[in-house]
Design an enzyme around this catalytic site. Structure first.
Site, PDB file in Angstrom:
ATOM      1  N   LEU A 230       0.925  -1.319  -0.042  1.00  0.00           N
ATOM      2  CA  LEU A 230       0.056   0.062  -0.227  1.00  0.00           C
ATOM      3  C   LEU A 230       0.805   1.400  -0.106  1.00  0.00           C
ATOM      4  CD1 LEU A 230      -2.940   0.847  -0.018  1.00  0.00           C
ATOM      5  CD2 LEU A 230      -2.751   0.777   2.723  1.00  0.00           C
TER       6      LEU A 230
ATOM      7  N   ARG B 168       2.557   6.661  -3.817  1.00  0.00           N
ATOM      8  CA  ARG B 168       3.082   7.835  -3.173  1.00  0.00           C
ATOM      9  C   ARG B 168       2.049   9.147  -3.299  1.00  0.00           C
ATOM     10  NH1 ARG B 168       7.133   6.541  -7.818  1.00  0.00           N
ATOM     11  NH2 ARG B 168       5.124   5.774  -8.483  1.00  0.00           N
TER      12      ARG B 168
ATOM     13  N   GLN C 181       2.172   4.327  10.528  1.00  0.00           N
ATOM     14  CA  GLN C 181       1.754   2.823  10.704  1.00  0.00           C
ATOM     15  C   GLN C 181       2.280   2.412  12.331  1.00  0.00           C
ATOM     16  OE1 GLN C 181       3.547   0.429   7.672  1.00  0.00           O
ATOM     17  NE2 GLN C 181       2.816  -1.407   8.549  1.00  0.00           N
ATOM     18  N   LEU C 182       1.687   1.624  12.784  1.00  0.00           N
ATOM     19  CA  LEU C 182       2.324   1.240  13.953  1.00  0.00           C
ATOM     20  C   LEU C 182       3.639   0.684  14.055  1.00  0.00           C
ATOM     21  CD1 LEU C 182       0.469  -1.396  16.370  1.00  0.00           C
ATOM     22  CD2 LEU C 182       2.806  -2.155  15.568  1.00  0.00           C
ATOM     23  N   SER C 183       4.398   1.179  15.029  1.00  0.00           N
ATOM     24  CA  SER C 183       5.870   1.187  15.080  1.00  0.00           C
ATOM     25  C   SER C 183       6.335  -0.289  15.735  1.00  0.00           C
ATOM     26  CB  SER C 183       6.504   2.264  15.543  1.00  0.00           C
ATOM     27  OG  SER C 183       7.846   1.950  15.876  1.00  0.00           O
TER      28      SER C 183
ATOM     29  N   ARG D 241      12.663  -7.511  16.148  1.00  0.00           N
ATOM     30  CA  ARG D 241      11.408  -7.665  15.117  1.00  0.00           C
ATOM     31  C   ARG D 241      11.938  -8.140  13.593  1.00  0.00           C
ATOM     32  NH1 ARG D 241      10.292  -2.032  12.363  1.00  0.00           N
ATOM     33  NH2 ARG D 241      12.544  -1.201  11.855  1.00  0.00           N
TER      34      ARG D 241
ATOM     35  N   ARG E  59      -5.277  -2.430  -7.193  1.00  0.00           N
ATOM     36  CA  ARG E  59      -5.092  -3.626  -6.093  1.00  0.00           C
ATOM     37  C   ARG E  59      -6.518  -4.529  -5.979  1.00  0.00           C
ATOM     38  NH1 ARG E  59       0.124  -3.693  -5.298  1.00  0.00           N
ATOM     39  NH2 ARG E  59       1.073  -1.693  -4.825  1.00  0.00           N
TER      40      ARG E  59
HETATM   41  C1  LIG Z   1      -0.032  -6.554  -9.490  1.00  0.00           C
HETATM   42  C2  LIG Z   1       1.063  -5.605  -9.170  1.00  0.00           C
HETATM   43  C3  LIG Z   1       2.304  -6.236  -9.223  1.00  0.00           C
HETATM   44  C4  LIG Z   1       3.564  -5.357  -8.841  1.00  0.00           C
HETATM   45  N1  LIG Z   1       4.695  -6.136  -8.645  1.00  0.00           N
HETATM   46  C5  LIG Z   1       5.528  -5.333  -8.149  1.00  0.00           C
HETATM   47  C6  LIG Z   1       7.015  -5.907  -8.090  1.00  0.00           C
HETATM   48  O1  LIG Z   1       7.220  -7.091  -8.517  1.00  0.00           O
HETATM   49  N2  LIG Z   1       7.884  -5.054  -7.333  1.00  0.00           N
HETATM   50  C7  LIG Z   1       7.790  -3.668  -7.299  1.00  0.00           C
HETATM   51  O2  LIG Z   1       8.658  -3.012  -6.866  1.00  0.00           O
HETATM   52  N3  LIG Z   1       6.565  -3.173  -7.276  1.00  0.00           N
HETATM   53  C8  LIG Z   1       5.635  -3.934  -7.757  1.00  0.00           C
HETATM   54  N4  LIG Z   1       4.247  -3.125  -7.589  1.00  0.00           N
HETATM   55  C9  LIG Z   1       4.111  -2.167  -7.352  1.00  0.00           C
HETATM   56  C10 LIG Z   1       4.106  -0.962  -8.442  1.00  0.00           C
HETATM   57  O3  LIG Z   1       5.412  -0.921  -9.537  1.00  0.00           O
HETATM   58  C11 LIG Z   1       3.816   0.400  -8.206  1.00  0.00           C
HETATM   59  O4  LIG Z   1       4.937   0.815  -7.485  1.00  0.00           O
HETATM   60  C12 LIG Z   1       2.624   0.476  -7.327  1.00  0.00           C
HETATM   61  O5  LIG Z   1       1.564  -0.047  -7.758  1.00  0.00           O
HETATM   62  C13 LIG Z   1       2.458   2.085  -7.016  1.00  0.00           C
HETATM   63  O6  LIG Z   1       1.738   2.567  -8.303  1.00  0.00           O
HETATM   64  P1  LIG Z   1       2.089   3.750  -9.034  1.00  0.00           P
HETATM   65  O7  LIG Z   1       3.385   3.766  -9.557  1.00  0.00           O
HETATM   66  O8  LIG Z   1       1.141   3.857 -10.236  1.00  0.00           O
HETATM   67  O9  LIG Z   1       2.073   4.917  -8.294  1.00  0.00           O
HETATM   68  P2  LIG Z   1       1.250   5.908  -7.171  1.00  0.00           P
HETATM   69  O10 LIG Z   1       2.455   6.386  -6.213  1.00  0.00           O
HETATM   70  O11 LIG Z   1       0.037   5.175  -6.942  1.00  0.00           O
HETATM   71  O12 LIG Z   1       1.058   7.149  -8.205  1.00  0.00           O
HETATM   72  C14 LIG Z   1      -0.109   7.396  -9.008  1.00  0.00           C
HETATM   73  C15 LIG Z   1       0.407   7.873 -10.391  1.00  0.00           C
HETATM   74  O13 LIG Z   1       1.163   9.035 -10.225  1.00  0.00           O
HETATM   75  C16 LIG Z   1       2.164   9.081 -11.184  1.00  0.00           C
HETATM   76  N5  LIG Z   1       3.469   9.124 -10.541  1.00  0.00           N
HETATM   77  C17 LIG Z   1       3.827   8.768  -9.277  1.00  0.00           C
HETATM   78  N6  LIG Z   1       5.016   9.073  -8.764  1.00  0.00           N
HETATM   79  C18 LIG Z   1       5.517   9.420 -10.242  1.00  0.00           C
HETATM   80  C19 LIG Z   1       6.729   9.907 -10.494  1.00  0.00           C
HETATM   81  N7  LIG Z   1       7.878   9.703  -9.537  1.00  0.00           N
HETATM   82  N8  LIG Z   1       7.140  10.583 -11.570  1.00  0.00           N
HETATM   83  C20 LIG Z   1       6.150  10.376 -12.401  1.00  0.00           C
HETATM   84  N9  LIG Z   1       4.928  10.269 -12.407  1.00  0.00           N
HETATM   85  C21 LIG Z   1       4.748   9.657 -10.917  1.00  0.00           C
HETATM   86  C22 LIG Z   1       1.831   7.857 -11.932  1.00  0.00           C
HETATM   87  O14 LIG Z   1       1.414   8.295 -13.133  1.00  0.00           O
HETATM   88  C23 LIG Z   1       1.130   6.931 -11.128  1.00  0.00           C
HETATM   89  O15 LIG Z   1       0.698   5.961 -11.728  1.00  0.00           O
HETATM   90  C24 LIG Z   1       3.042  -3.974  -8.290  1.00  0.00           C
HETATM   91  C25 LIG Z   1       1.729  -3.679  -8.156  1.00  0.00           C
HETATM   92  C26 LIG Z   1       1.022  -4.333  -8.845  1.00  0.00           C
HETATM   93  C27 LIG Z   1      -0.534  -3.738  -8.689  1.00  0.00           C
END
Ligand SMILES: Cc1cc2nc3c(=O)[nH]c(=O)nc-3n(C[C@H](O)[C@H](O)[C@H](O)COP(=O)(O)OP(=O)(O)OC[C@H]3O[C@@H](n4cnc5c(N)ncnc54)[C@H](O)[C@@H]3O)c2cc1C
Length: 261
Positions: free
Chosen positions: A101, A105, A112-114, A184, A211
Site C-alpha cells: 500500500l 506515493r 503505521q504502528l511502530s 522484530r 489493487r
Molecule cells: C499486480 C502488481 C504487481 C506489482 N509487482 C511489483 C514488483 O514485483 N516489484 C515492485 O517493486 N513493485 C511492484 N508493484 C508496485 C508497482 O510497481 C507500483 O509501485 C505501485 O503499484 C504504485 O503505483 P504507481 O507507480 O502507479 O504510483 P502511485 O504512487 O500510486 O502514483 C499514481 C500515479 O502518479 C504518477 N506518478 C507517481 N509518482 C511519479 C513519479 N515519480 N514520476 C512520474 N509520475 C509519477 C504515475 O502516473 C502513477 O501511476 C506491483 C503492483 C501491482 C498492482
C-alpha cells in the site's frame, strides 16, 4: 496468538465544506450555484471544476452533480478529484499488505504502528486464505508463525538484558526500543499491523483499480474490494463506475469503468 483473515476499515475522517464561505464567494461574484448533491466530497469536486471555468449562475451547463462530475471523470479531468479526502484506520492487515500500500506515493498519507516502539509479543497474524483453506498447510503455517513469534519474545528478553548491561545509563524506553527494533527482524510478513491511511479520491480510485485487479495479491485485493464498497457508499458519484466482479478463482475483484483519471 489470534489469527486474522479479514481486513477492517474504519472511516474516521471525511471531507467537509463550509457552505457559508461558498455562498460568500458566490455573492462576491454576483452569481449562484445550482446543484443537487448534499455530499461534501461530491460537492467539493464539482466546485473545483466550476471554479476552473467560472461556470456558475447563467453559465451553468449541467445542473446535477452526477452529470457534472460524471463528465469530469469521462473527460479524464482527474485533478479536481484530489480535493476530496478521506482518513481511514486500517486493522487486521498484514505487514506485506501495508508494504504494498505504501508504494502509492501520490495523494496519500500513512502512519503505521511502530514495531520499534510497540511490543509485538501479543501480536496477531494474518493468514492467507489459500493456506487457511487447507488443514495441512494451515498446521505448517501456524507452527512456523508460533516458532517465529517465540523467537521474537526470547530475543526481546535476551536483548533487553544485553542492552541493560551495555547501556544501563540510557532511559528505559530507549533501551526497550533497542531490543524490539533488533528482535522484530524475525517477525513474519504475516504480522498484523494498524495504519492510519489518508487519501484523496483520485488516489483511492487508482489504488482500488490496481489493487482490486486480477493480478493483485489476494489479501490486498480483498482489501481493495472492501474499500471500493465503502467508497461507493461514501461518494456514489465519485466511485459509481467501479464494478465488483467475480474472478475465475471464485474470489472478488474490481473493474473500473474509467481506469486512470
Ligand atoms: C499486480 C502488481 C504487481 C506489482 N509487482 C511489483 C514488483 O514485483 N516489484 C515492485 O517493486 N513493485 C511492484 N508493484 C508496485 C508497482 O510497481 C507500483 O509501485 C505501485 O503499484 C504504485 O503505483 P504507481 O507507480 O502507479 O504510483 P502511485 O504512487 O500510486 O502514483 C499514481 C500515479 O502518479 C504518477 N506518478 C507517481 N509518482 C511519479 C513519479 N515519480 N514520476 C512520474 N509520475 C509519477 C504515475 O502516473 C502513477 O501511476 C506491483 C503492483 C501491482 C498492482
Amino acid at each position: 496468538m489470534r489469527i486474522v483473515t479479514e481486513p477492517e476499515i474504519y472511516v474516521v475522517g471525511r471531507q467537509t465544506l463550509d457552505n457559508a464561505e461558498v455562498q460568500r464567494f458566490l455573492k462576491d461574484h454576483e452569481t449562484y450555484w445550482e446543484t443537487d448533491s448534499e455530499n461534501n466530497s461530491e460537492l467539493i469536486v464539482e466546485l473545483a471544476g466550476r471554479v476552473c471555468y467560472m461556470s456558475f449562475g447563467v453559465k451553468q451547463f449541467r445542473k446535477t452533480n452526477d452529470a457534472y462530475v460524471g463528465n469530469l471523470i469521462n473527460q479524464g479531468h482527474g485533478s479536481v478529484l484530489e480535493h476530496a479526502v478521506w482518513d481511514l484506520l486500517l486493522t487486521g492487515v498484514s505487514r506485506s499488505l501495508t508494504h504494498e500500500l505504501v508504494r502509492h506515493r501520490t495523494g496519500t498519507g500513512f502512519s503505521q504502528l511502530s514495531q520499534r516502539y510497540v511490543d509485538e509479543s501479543t501480536a496477531d497474524f494474518v493468514e492467507p486464505g489459500v493456506i487457511a483453506d487447507d488443514p495441512e498447510l494451515h498446521t505448517l503455517w501456524q507452527q512456523s508463525i508460533e516458532a517465529s513469534h517465540a523467537a521474537y519474545k526470547e530475543l526481546v528478553a535476551a536483548l533487553a538484558q544485553r542492552v541493560q548491561e551495555k547501556h544501563g545509563d540510557l532511559p528505559r524506553t530507549q533501551r526497550l526500543k533497542m531490543a524490539k527494533e533488533a528482535a522484530r527482524s524475525v517477525l513474519p510478513n504475516a504480522t498484523e499491523t494498524k495504519m492510519l491511511f489518508s487519501a484523496n479520491a483520485r488516489a483511492l480510485r487508482w489504488i482500488i483499480t490496481l489493487r482490486g485487479g486480477e493480478g493483485a495479491e489476494p489479501e490486498i485485493r480483498k482489501f481493495a474490494v472492501k474499500l471500493c464498497r465503502i467508497m461507493q457508499q461514501e461518494a456514489p458519484v465519485l466511485f459509481g463506475d467501479f464494478e465488483i466482479v467475480q474472478l475465475a478463482d471464485g474470489t472478488e475483484g474490481v473493474q473500473a469503468g474509467h481506469t486512470k483519471v
